[in-house]
Design a protein around this motif. Structure first.
Motif, PDB file in Angstrom:
ATOM      1  N   LEU A   1       0.818  -1.212   0.000  1.00 21.91           N
ATOM      2  CA  LEU A   1       0.000   0.000   0.000  1.00 21.91           C
ATOM      3  C   LEU A   1       0.852   1.263   0.000  1.00 21.91           C
ATOM      4  O   LEU A   1       0.349   2.348   0.293  1.00 21.91           O
ATOM      5  N   GLU A   2       2.119   1.133  -0.340  1.00 23.23           N
ATOM      6  CA  GLU A   2       2.996   2.291  -0.451  1.00 23.23           C
ATOM      7  C   GLU A   2       3.493   2.414  -1.880  1.00 23.23           C
ATOM      8  O   GLU A   2       3.857   1.410  -2.507  1.00 23.23           O
ATOM      9  N   ARG A   3       3.522   3.650  -2.380  1.00 30.41           N
ATOM     10  CA  ARG A   3       3.902   3.878  -3.777  1.00 30.41           C
ATOM     11  C   ARG A   3       5.424   3.955  -3.900  1.00 30.41           C
ATOM     12  O   ARG A   3       6.000   5.020  -4.115  1.00 30.41           O
ATOM     13  N   GLN A   4       6.038   2.802  -3.739  1.00 33.84           N
ATOM     14  CA  GLN A   4       7.481   2.708  -3.914  1.00 33.84           C
ATOM     15  C   GLN A   4       7.827   1.313  -4.388  1.00 33.84           C
ATOM     16  O   GLN A   4       7.056   0.372  -4.194  1.00 33.84           O
ATOM     17  N   ARG A   5       8.970   1.194  -5.051  1.00 38.91           N
ATOM     18  CA  ARG A   5       9.425  -0.108  -5.505  1.00 38.91           C
ATOM     19  C   ARG A   5       9.677  -1.013  -4.318  1.00 38.91           C
ATOM     20  O   ARG A   5      10.163  -0.576  -3.287  1.00 38.91           O
TER      21      ARG A   5
ATOM     22  N   THR B   1       7.839  -7.763  -5.750  1.00 40.90           N
ATOM     23  CA  THR B   1       6.582  -7.797  -5.007  1.00 40.90           C
ATOM     24  C   THR B   1       6.187  -9.202  -4.583  1.00 40.90           C
ATOM     25  O   THR B   1       5.798  -9.434  -3.429  1.00 40.90           O
ATOM     26  N   LEU B   2       6.275 -10.155  -5.507  1.00 40.59           N
ATOM     27  CA  LEU B   2       5.826 -11.510  -5.162  1.00 40.59           C
ATOM     28  C   LEU B   2       6.707 -12.131  -4.081  1.00 40.59           C
ATOM     29  O   LEU B   2       6.202 -12.792  -3.166  1.00 40.59           O
ATOM     30  N   VAL B   3       8.011 -11.917  -4.165  1.00 40.16           N
ATOM     31  CA  VAL B   3       8.911 -12.441  -3.132  1.00 40.16           C
ATOM     32  C   VAL B   3       8.569 -11.810  -1.782  1.00 40.16           C
ATOM     33  O   VAL B   3       8.540 -12.489  -0.745  1.00 40.16           O
ATOM     34  N   TYR B   4       8.291 -10.514  -1.790  1.00 38.19           N
ATOM     35  CA  TYR B   4       7.913  -9.824  -0.552  1.00 38.19           C
ATOM     36  C   TYR B   4       6.615 -10.395   0.016  1.00 38.19           C
ATOM     37  O   TYR B   4       6.504 -10.618   1.232  1.00 38.19           O
TER      38      TYR B   4
END
Length: 247
Positions: A162-166, A171-174
């Motif tokens: 929900l934060e506009r940053q890389r 993303t999937l790993v996170y």
């Protein structure tokens, strides 16, 4: 029952590996590909097998040989980077995007889900989910609009969605690290339609313009949907390539 397909010949497996490097952007147009001698050493195959791999790539239009110089990636129509290419690149290099590509996050929020997203993620109609939208640029030109959706419970466990940053290392790993759920397989569905007004603006398209749409649904080890992404690509770029045996 149908018979299982035999493994592709060694030369074709080598050619496919180099082709995948080209599709992922690891070997851009003009880059030199491994020589026949280097392939033979790296893959522990005979020189004729290495030569046939390069010949297959030439016949498929991916590379060209220059007398006295070597073999190089041809300048050709640029492919869209699909999820499978980005997954394999991230696994091998640690980076999702090749050097000439970058992503801009333009939305990160909890939002009402469209009907098709609700059905894909198993969310009740009218429900909400975590939504991340990005524009991907290649050589500073927009080449993809990607909108990813995650069940609200995933958004709670993975607040960076929900934060506009890389998100590094991806993303999937996170999401896997934050939820303890491991992605196991994915399904892609492709279709085409006219671009919306917003898509024409973001992709710098004239009106009317057709776009390629890919729906990418990721499942975990328990066959539960983990992520739904809609990727929209502009015309003039090809998006699918496969080499397979014909019985």
């Amino acid at each position: 029952m149908p018979e299982l397909q035999r493994v592709l010949p060694k030369y074709l497996q080598i050619a496919n590996y180099i082709r995948d490097q080209i599709l992922r952007g690891d070997l851009p147009p003009g880059a030199e590909v491994p020589s026949e001698r280097q392939i033979a050493v790296d893959w522990e195959v005979a020189r004729p097998t290495a030569a046939r791999a390069l010949e297959a790539l030439r016949n498929q239009g991916f590379v060209e040989s220059r007398k006295g110089s070597g073999t190089f990636v041809r300048q050709q129509g640029q492919p869209n980077r699909l999820a499978r290419e980005r997954y394999s690149r991230a696994q091998e290099t640690g980076f999702i995007y090749p050097p000439n590509e970058r992503a801009e996050i333009i939305a990160a929020e909890i939002a009402p889900v469209p009907a098709n997203v609700a059905a894909a993620l198993g969310i009740a109609a009218g429900g909400e989910a975590a939504r991340r939208q990005r524009i991907i640029y290649a050589d500073d030109h927009p080449v993809e609009i990607s909108t990813a959706w995650y069940p609200a419970a995933v958004g709670q466990l993975a607040p960076l969605l929900l934060e506009r940053q890389r998100i590094r290392p991806g993303t999937l790993v996170y999401v896997e690290q934050s939820t303890g759920r491991q992605a196991r397989y994915a399904r892609d569905e492709m279709s085409a339609r006219l671009a919306t007004a917003e898509e024409r603006t973001r992709l710098r398209l004239d009106e009317p313009a057709a776009v390629l749409v890919v729906h990418h649904l990721v499942y975990d080890a328990d066959d539960r949907p983990l992520e739904f992404t809609e990727a929209v690509y502009p015309p003039g770029r090809w998006a699918f390539d496969a080499t397979y045996p014909i019985a």
